[in-house]
Design an enzyme around this catalytic site. Structure first.
Site, short mmCIF file in Angstrom:
data_model
loop_
_atom_site.label_atom_id
_atom_site.label_comp_id
_atom_site.label_asym_id
_atom_site.label_seq_id
_atom_site.Cartn_x
_atom_site.Cartn_y
_atom_site.Cartn_z
N ASP A 120 35.85 43.12 43.51
CA ASP A 120 36.41 42.50 42.30
C ASP A 120 35.55 42.81 41.09
O ASP A 120 35.94 42.50 39.97
CB ASP A 120 36.52 40.99 42.50
N ASP A 125 46.01 40.96 50.23
CA ASP A 125 44.78 40.26 49.85
C ASP A 125 44.45 39.15 50.86
O ASP A 125 45.30 38.75 51.67
CB ASP A 125 45.00 39.67 48.45
C1 DGJ Z 1 41.44 38.87 44.56
C2 DGJ Z 1 41.61 40.36 44.39
O1 DGJ Z 1 40.46 41.04 44.77
C3 DGJ Z 1 41.99 40.65 42.94
O2 DGJ Z 1 42.05 42.02 42.73
C4 DGJ Z 1 43.30 39.97 42.65
O3 DGJ Z 1 44.31 40.55 43.43
C5 DGJ Z 1 43.20 38.49 42.92
N1 DGJ Z 1 42.67 38.22 44.23
C6 DGJ Z 1 44.54 37.82 42.77
O4 DGJ Z 1 44.50 36.50 43.12
#
Ligand code: DGJ
Length: 606
Positions: free
Chosen positions: A424, A354
């Site tokens: 997300d 990430d």
């Molecule tokens: C952003 C990601 O896109 C989410 O899926 C998740 O992993 C969060 N970060 C965790 O902090």
């Protein structure tokens, strides 16, 4: 991959006054209407030169009768298709955020006036790069169009010492005489089979369950194993532990940089949890955010100069975090060591990588003043080096990139990691536009797509489990919820979705994609996947809102063999390929919002 499949022409230009050579390279592919362009500069003189601009391609087209197509958006709203007619002067998309970004994708297409999804001429331009980029079209006084693309010249400079070279990233240009659809399929084939690499490139990916939306930071081993077991009972193969397992990390205010398991939260550590999950017959995956550091972390306390910053200036935080200075070798080595040690410590078969903020104060404590503008590009080179090291050291691990969802969904990332978390936003209706837009360039095999709980956590919308399943099955399929909370009939449906996906995964992940109905133009959306031999197809249809007294609705399929007969698997009906493509398939007229269907076809004739 063989000498025969591509050929590169390199043209050397020289500037005898500055003692500079510029190498323009053009790679043509034998079976693809694609051209890879890049540029390299070499300083042949004794004095240092300063590069201020190093775009990868510049193409002149003899008219301006084009629409400019771009993929724009925001966090949780990425890669929406935006189309506008070219006008005299400059029009551009760019990122100045240090990453390719949610806001603009490093892509643009020119669509000849009157061309569409299936017909007419389209020219695509896609940059294999994950940092600041510029893509622009300029219409001049003679109504000619010049397209250029590359590293964004905004706050870019590069000092080229005597004898040094600078290699710019590749821009992949695609021509299609079959509209945007043909352009997309060329990108899909090329990116799926020649940009993506490694063990998983040609393999069907595991169906996964991720705990993020089920628990956020609030979990313990019992909760996690319950989520994993209930998923395994329904056929899911991989359990992914998301953010919160390391350092002091009970919320997003602290802990990034301390890549050591938090034994208070997970007694026995990752090894014990991973082994428990593996013993139950599932694979185990783990989340990291290696490029970041929380000011409240042991790493930051030990090395406050390891983050991007400018001396004496504020260090702006976003999501309570700073960015590690990956232009520094010592930082890269430390991260490789920490992440590598964790990957070695437990049976980990998947990593979600990430990256949750963009750059501010992009300075490095390691660079002299005259090289500070090199930082954003040096940062990217550091990220690529760390990714190359870890992915080659752990070739059996499936890596998925992520950046607050799809904030770095670009070909640069796909070179290291064959899939990306698309957004997300897991709401099924929003995902129609996001996945449709993403598919302009990127194949379904690269798009992480998960079923999440309702009301949806990003919007509060309640969509049907069928529709959430069908949207997610159109990409790299998984779930992101606590399946143990479902009732029996919902669990049955999930098990059925997983079974069905396993059967159609080769089609979705390795077949040809045809877009049928555009969600940016109406209440419905549809796309289909056809096997390379055209003997099998999976068709997805979605209707967002119900309509009173709707018109009869026939959906015309594409990409089938008109000579073949196909069996519709749900009712055994035999239909000709020509009939399905020219007359179409009757869409359901059911009552209710958020309806969807999946039809599967197999050829009956030899
Ligand atoms: C952003 C990601 O896109 C989410 O899926 C998740 O992993 C969060 N970060 C965790 O902090």
């Amino acid at each position: 991959e063989t000498e025969a499949e591509a050929e590169t022409l390199t043209i050397e230009l020289t500037d005898s006054i500055q003692n500079l050579s510029v190498f323009l390279s053009y790679t043509v592919f034998d079976d693809s209407n694609a051209l890879a362009r890049s540029i390299r500069f070499r300083n042949n003189g004794d004095l240092a030169l300063g590069l201020r601009r190093a775009l990868s391609c510049s193409v002149d087209l003899p008219h301006a009768n084009f629409d400019l197509v771009q993929l724009s958006g925001a966090w949780a709203n990425e890669r929406h298709v935006v189309k506008r007619a070219l006008a005299p002067g400059l029009q551009s998309v760019e990122s100045r955020r240090g990453a390719s970004s949610h806001q603009q994708n490093p892509f643009l297409a020119l669509l000849e006036t009157g061309a569409g999804e299936d017909t007419g001429q389209a020219y695509g331009f896609s940059l294999v790069y994950s940092g600041n980029f510029l893509a622009q079209a300029e219409v001049d006084q003679f109504s000619c169009t010049r397209v250029s693309m590359g590293i964004n010249p905004f706050e870019f400079a590069w000092r080229l010492e005597s004898g040094e070279s600078f290699q710019a990233p590749e821009a992949i240009m695609v021509y299609s005489g079959e509209g945007l659809g043909g352009m997309s399929r060329t990108y899909h084939r090329l990116y799926r089979t020649r940009l993506c690499r490694g063990h998983y490139r040609d393999r069907v990916r595991p169906v996964l369950i991720n705990n993020w939306e089920a628990t956020y930071f609030n979990f313990n081993p019992e909760k996690l194993t319950r989520i994993a077991s209930s998923a395994r009972e329904l056929g899911i193969e991989l359990f992914v532990l998301d953010d919160g397992w390391f350092g002091k990390r009970d919320n997003d205010h602290s802990g990034l940089g301390d890549w050591f398991v938090n034994e208070t939260k997970l007694p026995g550590g990752l090894k014990s949890l991973g082994e428990k999950i593996t013993a139950e017959g599932m694979r185990f995956g783990l989340w990291f955010e290696p490029e970041m550091v929380s000011p409240d972390s042991d790493l930051y306390r030990a090395h406050p100069d390891w983050c991007l910053h400018v001396p004496d200036r504020r260090r702006t935080i976003a999501r309570h975090q700073l960015i590690l200075d990956f232009s520094r070798d010592d930082v890269c080595e430390a991260v490789i060591k920490m992440v590598g040690d964790v990957l070695q410590s437990a049976p980990i078969t998947y990593v979600k990588w990430d990256m949750n903020r963009h750059m501010t104060e992009p300075g490095s404590a390691n660079l002299p003043p005259e090289r500070q503008l090199e930082l954003p590009h040096r940062y990217m080179l550091g990220v690529y080096r760390v990714m190359e090291t870890l992915t080659s050291r752990f070739p059996q691990i499936l890596f998925e990139s992520c950046s607050g969802g799809g904030g770095r969904f670009d070909p640069g990332m796909l070179f290291y990691m064959p899939q990306t978390w698309t957004s997300d936003d897991t709401d099924a209706v929003c995902r129609l536009k996001i996945q449709y837009g993403t598919s302009l360039v990127y194949p379904a095999s690269t798009m992480g797509a998960h079923v999440s709980a309702v009301p949806n956590h990003q919007l509060g919308r309640i969509t049907s489990l069928e529709m959430r399943g069908h949207v997610a099955m159109s990409g790299n399929f998984g779930y992101e919820m606590d399946l143990s909370t479902l009732d029996d009939s919902e669990k049955e449906l999930v098990a059925e979705q997983v079974r069905t996906y396993r059967e159609i995964a080769p089609l979705v992940q390795q077949g040809e994609m045809y877009r049928l109905l555009n969600p940016f133009e109406g209440n419905e959306c549809a796309w289909m996947f056809v096997s390379q031999d055209r003997r099998e197809a999976a068709v997805f249809w979605f209707r967002i809102l119900a309509q009173p007294n709707p018109p009869m609705n026939l959906l015309k399929l594409k990409g089938l063999d008109p000579q073949l007969d196909y069996r519709r698997l749900d009712n055994g009906e035999i239909l000709g390929g020509d009939q399905l493509m020219n007359l179409g398939l009757m869409c359901p007229m059911e009552h209710g919002d958020f309806k969807s269907a999946l039809w599967r076809f197999k050829a009956t004739t030899p």
